[in-house]
Design an enzyme around this catalytic site. Structure first.
Site, PDB file in Angstrom:
ATOM      1  N   TYR A   1      -8.892  30.199 -19.260  1.00  0.00           N
ATOM      2  CA  TYR A   1      -9.045  30.289 -17.708  1.00  0.00           C
ATOM      3  C   TYR A   1      -7.731  30.362 -16.921  1.00  0.00           C
ATOM      4  CZ  TYR A   1     -13.186  27.881 -19.487  1.00  0.00           C
ATOM      5  OH  TYR A   1     -14.504  27.796 -20.359  1.00  0.00           O
TER       6      TYR A   1
ATOM      7  N   ARG B   1      -1.776  -9.745 -15.032  1.00  0.00           N
ATOM      8  CA  ARG B   1      -3.294  -8.890 -15.257  1.00  0.00           C
ATOM      9  C   ARG B   1      -4.586 -10.581 -16.260  1.00  0.00           C
ATOM     10  NH1 ARG B   1      -1.932  -4.606 -19.860  1.00  0.00           N
ATOM     11  NH2 ARG B   1      -1.834  -6.300 -21.336  1.00  0.00           N
TER      12      ARG B   1
ATOM     13  N   LYS C   1      -6.738  -2.955 -31.854  1.00  0.00           N
ATOM     14  CA  LYS C   1      -7.443  -2.385 -30.879  1.00  0.00           C
ATOM     15  C   LYS C   1      -7.809  -1.380 -30.243  1.00  0.00           C
ATOM     16  CE  LYS C   1      -4.252  -3.436 -26.959  1.00  0.00           C
ATOM     17  NZ  LYS C   1      -3.133  -4.142 -26.082  1.00  0.00           N
TER      18      LYS C   1
ATOM     19  N   MET D   1     -11.447  22.893 -22.417  1.00  0.00           N
ATOM     20  CA  MET D   1     -12.662  21.794 -23.840  1.00  0.00           C
ATOM     21  C   MET D   1     -12.348  21.721 -24.596  1.00  0.00           C
ATOM     22  SD  MET D   1     -16.334  20.748 -22.138  1.00  0.00           S
ATOM     23  CE  MET D   1     -16.929  18.749 -23.459  1.00  0.00           C
TER      24      MET D   1
END
Length: 341
Positions: free
Chosen positions: A241, A126, A35, A289
């Site tokens: 940053y 679940r 998956k 990013m």
């Protein structure tokens, strides 16, 4: 267009991991969860290689994932069951549903049924029908290949693992199911949890959910990216940053084409590392990013355009970044080219 970042994928390690888990499963068959696009590696290529190695049971989340595997002609189970919208795909016969709710069971029966799997909840709360539903005859008349449940805490040594095993074992013979399946990757390392079929996922791809697997499971994934610029940062200057890293001495820095948009998350800031010519070199400053800074002062020969491999052994990378091994694998985005060896 050649990508400036790639995943180097070790096909032999993938196959050897499956064979290891198959041996550990004992007399149980060993399937494969593919998956989430094969946990980020590419479901078609993963499934093809594992099928060639002898794997016969594959698990995906939804019918779109199943349809993508259909050309391979494999035995695929859809873990999230069958919604009304999924019925045309289910009727096509390229996969079978894992029925999870009384409504899904009713829908499947109304449509004429056919071979299916069923999920029963043994405590995770679940997905799954209940043991009481089974006792009341909910599954009567179904042609069930595999009755399955899912362990909530298999990566921990807790009493719940045994409670789930006992509760699941009590369902033997209570349905038409030909097989029973409980263990995920971590569950394979738990004594007595294999039943007839195991469903590893994470460990196939180099993840280690339990220490008992640590010596046997091999890394499969190595992210690599090209250097866009090599620059000198003088003492006292900052990088990235928020200026979180300050040079304590003149430092050679490689800026590479990789960032949290590619699954290399901000948690690696000042914690991650890369491997250049056998030397481990640190990530410095804030991961952004699309870009990452690495201290390459110790590696004189590395220049613009060269490729750098990130240290990505999953347990260690998870500890450094604060992300789970699952998140690190499945978070690797579409911008990578994927290269199998």
């Amino acid at each position: 267009m050649p990508a400036p970042l790639r995943l180097r994928l070790d096909g032999d390690a993938l196959v050897q991991n499956w064979r290891t888990l198959d041996r550990m499963s004992g007399t149980a068959a060993c399937g494969a969860a593919v998956k989430a696009n094969g946990y980020g590696l590419g479901a078609i290529e993963v499934a093809r290689r594992l099928a060639d190695a002898g794997c016969r049971d594959f698990f995906v989340s939804n019918w779109q994932e199943a349809a993508e595997l259909a050309p391979l002609g494999l035995t695929v189970s859809v873990l999230h069951g069958v919604r009304e919208e999924d019925m045309p795909a289910a009727a096509a016969g390229f996969a079978r549903p894992v029925l999870n709710t009384p409504r899904q069971v009713a829908r499947w029966k109304t449509a004429g049924g056919g071979v299916c799997d069923v999920m029963v909840d043994t405590g995770m709360n679940r997905l799954g029908v209940s043991a009481d539903d089974i006792a009341a005859g909910l599954l009567d008349g179904l042609q069930i290949e595999t009755l399955m449940s899912h362990l909530a805490c298999a990566d921990e040594d807790v009493a719940m693992n045994e409670r789930q095993r006992v509760g699941f074992a009590a369902l033997a013979g209570q349905t038409s199911a030909r097989r029973m399946s409980l263990a995920n990757s971590a569950g394979i390392a738990l004594e007595g949890h294999a039943f007839d079929l195991t469903r590893p996922g994470l460990a196939l791809y180099g993840g280690i959910p339990r220490a008992q697997l640590g010596e046997a499971i091999r890394p499969v994934v190595t992210p690599e990216a090209q250097i866009l610029q090599r620059r000198r940062v003088v003492i006292g200057d900052t990088v990235g940053y928020n200026a979180t890293w300050t040079a304590s001495h003149d430092t050679d820095v490689a800026i590479i084409n990789l960032g949290y948009a590619d699954g290399y998350f901000r948690g690696f800031s000042d914690r991650g590392s890369a491997l250049v010519g056998g030397a481990h070199v640190p990530v410095i400053g804030r991961v952004s990013m699309d870009l990452l800074a690495i201290d390459v002062t110790a590696v004189a020969e590395i220049e613009e355009g060269a490729w750098i491999a990130l240290d990505f052994a999953l347990p260690d990378a998870a500890a450094r970044s604060g992300m789970s091994q699952y998140e690190l694998l499945t978070g690797m985005g579409a911008r990578y080219s994927r290269s199998w060896s």
